[in-house]
Design a protein around this motif. Structure first.
Motif, PDB file in Angstrom:
ATOM      1  N   LYS A 213      55.685 -39.655 -32.782  1.00 12.16           N
ATOM      2  CA  LYS A 213      57.110 -39.620 -33.275  1.00 12.16           C
ATOM      3  C   LYS A 213      58.190 -40.053 -31.909  1.00 12.16           C
ATOM      4  CE  LYS A 213      61.683 -37.725 -34.773  1.00 12.16           C
ATOM      5  NZ  LYS A 213      62.592 -36.646 -35.304  1.00 12.16           N
ATOM      6  N   THR A 214      57.813 -41.621 -32.533  1.00 12.72           N
ATOM      7  CA  THR A 214      58.690 -41.639 -30.865  1.00 12.72           C
ATOM      8  C   THR A 214      60.180 -41.927 -31.063  1.00 12.72           C
ATOM      9  OG1 THR A 214      56.972 -43.148 -30.276  1.00 12.72           O
ATOM     10  CG2 THR A 214      59.061 -43.680 -29.288  1.00 12.72           C
ATOM     11  N   THR A 215      61.505 -41.283 -29.940  1.00 15.38           N
ATOM     12  CA  THR A 215      63.012 -41.424 -29.451  1.00 15.38           C
ATOM     13  C   THR A 215      63.053 -41.694 -28.456  1.00 15.38           C
ATOM     14  OG1 THR A 215      62.721 -39.146 -30.700  1.00 15.38           O
ATOM     15  CG2 THR A 215      64.557 -40.248 -29.834  1.00 15.38           C
ATOM     16  N   THR A 216      63.769 -43.153 -28.667  1.00 17.39           N
ATOM     17  CA  THR A 216      64.552 -44.164 -27.997  1.00 17.39           C
ATOM     18  C   THR A 216      65.948 -44.147 -27.723  1.00 17.39           C
ATOM     19  OG1 THR A 216      62.578 -46.050 -28.085  1.00 17.39           O
ATOM     20  CG2 THR A 216      64.430 -46.205 -27.029  1.00 17.39           C
ATOM     21  N   TYR A 217      65.775 -43.435 -26.317  1.00 17.66           N
ATOM     22  CA  TYR A 217      67.726 -43.432 -26.540  1.00 17.66           C
ATOM     23  C   TYR A 217      68.374 -44.626 -25.770  1.00 17.66           C
ATOM     24  CZ  TYR A 217      65.777 -38.265 -26.460  1.00 17.66           C
ATOM     25  OH  TYR A 217      64.303 -37.054 -26.913  1.00 17.66           O
ATOM     26  N   LYS A 218      69.814 -44.307 -25.960  1.00 15.61           N
ATOM     27  CA  LYS A 218      70.386 -45.364 -25.604  1.00 15.61           C
ATOM     28  C   LYS A 218      70.788 -45.457 -23.835  1.00 15.61           C
ATOM     29  CE  LYS A 218      75.227 -46.694 -26.058  1.00 15.61           C
ATOM     30  NZ  LYS A 218      76.706 -46.702 -26.612  1.00 15.61           N
ATOM     31  N   PRO A 219      70.703 -47.330 -23.539  1.00 17.55           N
ATOM     32  CA  PRO A 219      70.824 -46.919 -21.977  1.00 17.55           C
ATOM     33  C   PRO A 219      72.056 -46.461 -21.512  1.00 17.55           C
ATOM     34  CG  PRO A 219      69.910 -48.911 -23.739  1.00 17.55           C
ATOM     35  CD  PRO A 219      70.347 -47.827 -24.190  1.00 17.55           C
ATOM     36  N   VAL A 220      71.331 -45.912 -20.289  1.00 15.54           N
ATOM     37  CA  VAL A 220      72.550 -45.499 -19.734  1.00 15.54           C
ATOM     38  C   VAL A 220      73.208 -46.159 -17.914  1.00 15.54           C
ATOM     39  CG1 VAL A 220      73.344 -42.561 -18.004  1.00 15.54           C
ATOM     40  CG2 VAL A 220      72.260 -42.987 -20.673  1.00 15.54           C
ATOM     41  N   LEU A 221      74.304 -45.569 -18.301  1.00 19.03           N
ATOM     42  CA  LEU A 221      74.494 -46.841 -16.470  1.00 19.03           C
ATOM     43  C   LEU A 221      75.133 -46.221 -15.756  1.00 19.03           C
ATOM     44  CD1 LEU A 221      75.630 -50.475 -18.046  1.00 19.03           C
ATOM     45  CD2 LEU A 221      73.897 -49.584 -17.179  1.00 19.03           C
ATOM     46  N   THR A 222      74.693 -46.257 -14.377  1.00 19.78           N
ATOM     47  CA  THR A 222      75.122 -44.426 -13.392  1.00 19.78           C
ATOM     48  C   THR A 222      75.853 -45.167 -11.997  1.00 19.78           C
ATOM     49  OG1 THR A 222      73.595 -43.153 -14.297  1.00 19.78           O
ATOM     50  CG2 THR A 222      73.889 -42.592 -12.734  1.00 19.78           C
ATOM     51  N   THR A 223      76.262 -45.475 -11.699  1.00 17.06           N
ATOM     52  CA  THR A 223      76.960 -45.990 -10.543  1.00 17.06           C
ATOM     53  C   THR A 223      76.160 -45.341  -8.819  1.00 17.06           C
ATOM     54  OG1 THR A 223      78.538 -46.987 -11.212  1.00 17.06           O
ATOM     55  CG2 THR A 223      79.049 -47.333  -9.300  1.00 17.06           C
ATOM     56  N   LEU A 224      75.605 -46.164  -8.552  1.00 17.34           N
ATOM     57  CA  LEU A 224      75.548 -45.419  -7.018  1.00 17.34           C
ATOM     58  C   LEU A 224      75.904 -46.256  -5.949  1.00 17.34           C
ATOM     59  CD1 LEU A 224      71.150 -45.392  -6.773  1.00 17.34           C
ATOM     60  CD2 LEU A 224      72.907 -43.830  -8.546  1.00 17.34           C
ATOM     61  N   ARG A 225      77.102 -44.561  -5.440  1.00 18.80           N
ATOM     62  CA  ARG A 225      77.877 -44.997  -4.516  1.00 18.80           C
ATOM     63  C   ARG A 225      77.371 -44.544  -2.506  1.00 18.80           C
ATOM     64  NH1 ARG A 225      80.835 -44.002  -8.507  1.00 18.80           N
ATOM     65  NH2 ARG A 225      82.981 -45.813  -9.304  1.00 18.80           N
ATOM     66  N   TYR A 226      77.381 -45.755  -1.669  1.00 15.89           N
ATOM     67  CA  TYR A 226      77.174 -45.268  -0.841  1.00 15.89           C
ATOM     68  C   TYR A 226      78.592 -44.328   0.170  1.00 15.89           C
ATOM     69  CZ  TYR A 226      75.751 -46.667   4.480  1.00 15.89           C
ATOM     70  OH  TYR A 226      75.940 -47.058   5.650  1.00 15.89           O
ATOM     71  N   ASP A 227      77.494 -43.656   1.046  1.00 24.40           N
ATOM     72  CA  ASP A 227      79.087 -42.482   1.403  1.00 24.40           C
ATOM     73  C   ASP A 227      78.712 -42.590   2.877  1.00 24.40           C
ATOM     74  OD1 ASP A 227      76.474 -41.293   2.624  1.00 24.40           O
ATOM     75  OD2 ASP A 227      76.805 -39.134   1.542  1.00 24.40           O
ATOM     76  N   GLY A 228      78.492 -43.842   2.912  1.00 30.57           N
ATOM     77  CA  GLY A 228      78.840 -43.987   4.604  1.00 30.57           C
ATOM     78  C   GLY A 228      77.591 -44.129   5.372  1.00 30.57           C
ATOM     79  N   GLU A 229      76.883 -43.316   4.967  1.00 29.04           N
ATOM     80  CA  GLU A 229      75.069 -43.221   5.356  1.00 29.04           C
ATOM     81  C   GLU A 229      73.775 -43.819   5.091  1.00 29.04           C
ATOM     82  OE1 GLU A 229      74.346 -38.783   6.769  1.00 29.04           O
ATOM     83  OE2 GLU A 229      76.144 -39.608   8.457  1.00 29.04           O
ATOM     84  N   SER A 230      73.994 -42.810   3.104  1.00 34.23           N
ATOM     85  CA  SER A 230      72.562 -43.281   2.606  1.00 34.23           C
ATOM     86  C   SER A 230      73.621 -43.677   0.956  1.00 34.23           C
ATOM     87  CB  SER A 230      71.716 -42.397   2.300  1.00 34.23           C
ATOM     88  OG  SER A 230      72.534 -41.216   2.037  1.00 34.23           O
ATOM     89  N   TYR A 231      72.650 -44.083  -0.207  1.00 26.82           N
ATOM     90  CA  TYR A 231      73.777 -43.763  -1.440  1.00 26.82           C
ATOM     91  C   TYR A 231      73.255 -42.952  -2.248  1.00 26.82           C
ATOM     92  CZ  TYR A 231      74.835 -48.735  -1.671  1.00 26.82           C
ATOM     93  OH  TYR A 231      74.809 -49.982  -1.631  1.00 26.82           O
ATOM     94  N   VAL A 232      74.419 -41.836  -2.908  1.00 27.56           N
ATOM     95  CA  VAL A 232      73.969 -40.176  -3.206  1.00 27.56           C
ATOM     96  C   VAL A 232      73.443 -40.478  -4.735  1.00 27.56           C
ATOM     97  CG1 VAL A 232      74.992 -38.845  -4.039  1.00 27.56           C
ATOM     98  CG2 VAL A 232      76.791 -39.778  -1.634  1.00 27.56           C
ATOM     99  N   LEU A 233      72.370 -40.218  -4.534  1.00 31.51           N
ATOM    100  CA  LEU A 233      71.748 -39.584  -5.720  1.00 31.51           C
ATOM    101  C   LEU A 233      71.545 -39.198  -6.479  1.00 31.51           C
ATOM    102  CD1 LEU A 233      67.875 -40.571  -4.227  1.00 31.51           C
ATOM    103  CD2 LEU A 233      70.111 -42.564  -5.835  1.00 31.51           C
ATOM    104  N   PRO A 234      72.465 -38.989  -8.065  1.00 28.72           N
ATOM    105  CA  PRO A 234      72.657 -37.976  -8.724  1.00 28.72           C
ATOM    106  C   PRO A 234      71.562 -36.538  -9.567  1.00 28.72           C
ATOM    107  CG  PRO A 234      73.170 -39.711  -9.723  1.00 28.72           C
ATOM    108  CD  PRO A 234      72.734 -40.111  -9.040  1.00 28.72           C
ATOM    109  N   LYS A 235      71.646 -35.377  -9.765  1.00 34.07           N
ATOM    110  CA  LYS A 235      69.663 -34.851 -10.136  1.00 34.07           C
ATOM    111  C   LYS A 235      69.386 -35.952 -11.165  1.00 34.07           C
ATOM    112  CE  LYS A 235      69.329 -30.022 -11.064  1.00 34.07           C
ATOM    113  NZ  LYS A 235      69.608 -29.128 -11.950  1.00 34.07           N
TER     114      LYS A 235
END
Length: 240
Positions: A213-235
């Protein structure tokens, strides 16, 4: 082009790699260690420049994990000297996995009107049949004078894993991500739009009665923002 222990590396990574990754005509550095890896690629955005990566294996011993030290450089095609460099000790940590391949990603990461990043992708896996794990991590670097600087650290763009009994019963998951430039920006650098696709599969039964049984989830869009040093990655977005 990639060299590992003086031998060509694995086949090119699968379809989750975005455009701009054809192999170049450069010659990778010949490494001395059997587990060392070297990669090079001409930089299409800057004709005459070549990107080089050298990953040196460092055994961890009895109480520490094995790692790879990473050396990046940009050189002139017709000249032997490096015009920009970066060194990171223990850049890749092998916690129950092995480094299968390094590739250079020269897609159009145009972060500002005059700054383009390039990517280094690390493909890792544990080689297990019953508890498989495969992962691909993307890091981005920019050239600033004579230095290269990381601006995105180990974004997981592909992950496959799970556990099963070798016959039928088990669960598996697969995650893939693509990266696009947003029209918005933070601290002068373009925001990154990450689209995540996820599926999960569960299997029950025995022999011919095994059912998936395979479940395909709806695509999720996430915006990564630069904090002055690097892009912040969510958990959950960053690899080990």
């Amino acid at each position: 082009m990639t060299v590992k222990s003086g031998v060509m590396g694995c086949a090119a990574l699968c379809g989750y790699l975005i455009a701009g990754q054809a192999l170049g005509d450069c010659t990778p550095v010949l490494m001395s260690g059997k587990d060392d890896v070297s990669v090079c690629k001409d930089w299409p955005a800057y004709p005459g420049l070549t990107i080089n990566v050298e990953a040196r294996f460092e055994p961890g011993g009895a109480k520490a994990l094995d790692t790879y030290d990473l050396d990046l450089s940009v050189s002139m095609n017709a000249q032997p000297y490096q015009i920009a460099t970066y060194h990171q000790p223990a850049a890749i940590v092998l916690d129950g996995v092995a480094l299968r391949e390094l590739t250079l990603d020269t897609a159009r990461y145009k972060l500002t009107s005059d700054v383009r990043a390039f990517g280094v992708r690390a493909s890792l896996s544990n080689g297990s049949r019953l508890i498989p794990l495969e992962e691909n991590q993307l890091s981005l670097y920019v050239k600033e004078g004579e230095k290269l600087r990381p601006v995105l650290h180990k974004l997981v763009v592909y992950r496959y894993g799970g556990e099963w009994d070798g016959n039928c019963v088990g669960e598996r998951y697969e995650t893939s991500r693509t990266v696009e430039l947003a029209k918005t920006s933070s601290y002068g650098y373009a925001d990154l739009i990450v689209k995540t696709h996820e599926t999960s599969t569960s299997s029950v039964g025995e022999g011919d009665a095994c059912e998936n049984k395979t479940t395909t989830y709806k695509p999720v869009l996430t915006t990564l923002r630069y904090d002055g040093e690097s892009y912040v990655l969510p958990k959950g977005f960053k690899g080990d």
